[in-house]
Enzyme design. Structure first.
Site: not given
Ligand code: TYD
Length: 137
Positions: A51
């Site tokens: 992303h």
């Molecule tokens: P995501 O940012 O998609 O993880 P990665 O970048 O490692 O693939 O986040 C995973 C899940 O965690 C998603 O449901 C959103 C949640 N999340 C939060 O609630 N707060 C945060 O600060 C972050 C980074 C993620």
């Protein structure tokens, strides 16, 4: 002005009988830190991310283990191997990023300029490219 896809961030380390490394907002990273999150207990070889953020500026560190950070600003693609606690990488807004090949023992620490907001994410690569074209012409 030319945008930078990423720069590496070296944070200070002080050694006496252990290493102590520290990171200060607006000094070692070019933003005020509003949020810190960690990723750990990874399935070995895991890939995450996929992303870009519209507004959030981040810096990513690997406190233990290793991973490959893939970055793409819509023009330039870059891969950085990250495996030291005191050398991280900046992830500016509007840079597509993927954390690839995480080791099973990896502990990632990410510092971010904004609170978590679902609407700040662009999770579709084609939408990311359209967004870049609209923002930068
Ligand atoms: P995501 O940012 O998609 O993880 P990665 O970048 O490692 O693939 O986040 C995973 C899940 O965690 C998603 O449901 C959103 C949640 N999340 C939060 O609630 N707060 C945060 O600060 C972050 C980074 C993620």
């Amino acid at each position: 002005m030319k945008r930078r896809i990423s720069r590496s961030i070296h944070i200070p380390s002080i050694y006496d009988d252990a290493y102590l490394s520290f990171l200060e907002g607006e000094r070692h990273v070019p933003f005020r830190i509003k949020r810190i999150y960690v990723i750990y207990k990874c399935v070995p070889g895991l890939n995450r991310g996929h992303h870009a953020h519209k507004k959030t500026h981040q810096a990513i560190f690997c406190l233990q283990g290793s991973f490959d950070l893939f970055l793409d600003d819509g023009r330039t693609k870059k891969m950085i191997h990250i495996n030291k606690p005191d050398i991280g990488a900046e992830i500016p807004p509007l840079v597509w990023h993927e954390m690839r090949n995480l080791s099973g023992d990896a502990i990632l620490m990410v510092v971010a300029s904004e609170y978590y907001r679902k609407s700040d994410y662009i999770r579709d690569y084609d939408k990311f490219i359209s967004f870049i074209k609209k923002s930068h012409g």
